[in-house]
Design a protein around this motif. Structure first.
Motif, PDB file in Angstrom:
ATOM      1  N   HIS A   3       0.839  -1.186   0.000  1.00  0.00           N
ATOM      2  CA  HIS A   3       0.000   0.000   0.000  1.00  0.00           C
ATOM      3  C   HIS A   3       0.882   1.246   0.000  1.00  0.00           C
ATOM      4  O   HIS A   3       1.927   1.277   0.655  1.00  0.00           O
ATOM      5  N   GLU A   4       0.406   2.264  -0.749  1.00  0.00           N
ATOM      6  CA  GLU A   4       1.153   3.521  -0.797  1.00  0.00           C
ATOM      7  C   GLU A   4       1.008   4.256   0.529  1.00  0.00           C
ATOM      8  O   GLU A   4      -0.080   4.363   1.079  1.00  0.00           O
ATOM      9  N   THR A   5       2.096   4.751   1.011  1.00  0.00           N
ATOM     10  CA  THR A   5       2.082   5.549   2.236  1.00  0.00           C
ATOM     11  C   THR A   5       1.632   6.963   1.918  1.00  0.00           C
ATOM     12  O   THR A   5       1.717   7.412   0.767  1.00  0.00           O
ATOM     13  N   PRO A   6       1.142   7.711   2.929  1.00  0.00           N
ATOM     14  CA  PRO A   6       0.739   9.109   2.684  1.00  0.00           C
ATOM     15  C   PRO A   6       1.867   9.959   2.138  1.00  0.00           C
ATOM     16  O   PRO A   6       1.645  10.831   1.296  1.00  0.00           O
ATOM     17  N   SER A   7       3.099   9.712   2.596  1.00  0.00           N
ATOM     18  CA  SER A   7       4.222  10.508   2.090  1.00  0.00           C
ATOM     19  C   SER A   7       4.488  10.230   0.627  1.00  0.00           C
ATOM     20  O   SER A   7       4.852  11.124  -0.136  1.00  0.00           O
TER      21      SER A   7
END
Length: 281
Positions: A3-7
């Motif tokens: 999953h892509e992180t917020p950063s």
């Protein structure tokens, strides 16, 4: 599955934003760069395929032909445009500043309604008022005169709005203190109010000067004498004279926009600050 992180999402959005911004900048600046390049080429070099951005054999032929046109004087028309731009700027900024001062600091009965009606004239396209203005100037015998060209500058609804919004942000305590010291209304206007709205005033001067310098249709309608024509009108006539000599047209266009470009670059910070202040209550 990762999953892509917020950063990571933030970094992707930032990169996408700057890529879009870079594309817009390129689309904006490429025609200007092509104009500069073409002005130093010959007529044959402009049509060379593949395109060469840097002229292989730079030439000043285009600039020489601009200053040696038959029937028109580029130098004379440049001086006409400069003088008219300065006069129109003084008239437009002076009248707008005085009207804005009255609406902002000297309220009278019905002033807000009158200002609203005056502001509504901004919704009327300028081309709609050209015919009535032309008839008025013809009746007054002011056609083919610089006076007829300058008179419409007296009515500047946008300038009044911009200056009024800026003057309303100035505290009334300054005026009250000046009144107590015995200052006249004229002294308050010139020595207190105008210096305190200097950023907006600088913006008004620049916008008025640019509008007058770039004006084409109104001088074309009013002025008929060749010796009185402005730079934009002469540049328009060049399209017919040198339609197959793009390097001459590009040289004339570059010479036309250089003065206003220099003025804008010098005063850009005043424009940003002035418009920001003018939009605040």
């Amino acid at each position: 599955m990762m999953h892509e992180t917020p950063s990571a999402r933030k970094l992707f959005r930032g990169m996408l934003f700057y890529l879009m911004l870079l594309g817009i900048i390129l689309l904006t600046i490429l025609p200007f760069l092509w104009m500069i390049s073409s002005s130093f080429k010959s007529a044959e070099a402009i049509r060379t395929i593949p395109i060469r951005w840097i002229p292989e054999h730079p030439s000043l032929e285009g600039y020489e032909r601009v200053f040696h046109m038959q029937g028109f004087s580029f130098a004379r028309s440049s001086m006409n445009s400069l003088v008219l731009a300065i006069v129109c700027t003084i008239v437009a900024v002076g009248s707008a500043s005085m009207a804005a001062f009255v609406f902002a600091k000297l309220p009278f009965r019905g002033s807000n309604r009158l200002f609203g009606v005056y502001l509504a004239t901004m919704m009327i396209p300028g081309t709609v008022t050209m015919v009535p203005n032309y008839i008025i100037l013809r009746t007054l015998g002011l056609l083919d005169t610089y006076t007829g060209l300058v008179l419409p500058s007296l009515a500047n609804a946008f300038g009044v709005f911009l200056m009024r919004q800026s003057m309303m942000s100035v505290s009334d305590a300054y005026m009250e203190s000046a009144y107590l010291d015995g200052a006249s209304l004229y002294r308050i206007f010139f020595q207190i109010m105008l210096p305190m709205v200097r950023p907006t005033l600088s913006t008004m001067i620049l916008l008025s000067f640019m509008g007058s310098w770039n004006s084409y249709l109104w001088p074309l309608i009013v002025l008929t004498s060749t010796s009185k024509q402005t730079l934009q009108v002469v540049l328009g006539n060049m399209n017919g004279m040198y339609k197959n000599n793009e390097h001459v047209l590009m040289a004339g266009a570059l010479l036309t926009i250089l003065p206003i470009l220099v003025v804008y670059l010098i005063s850009q910070r005043y424009v940003d600050q002035g418009i920001s202040l003018g939009g605040l209550k």
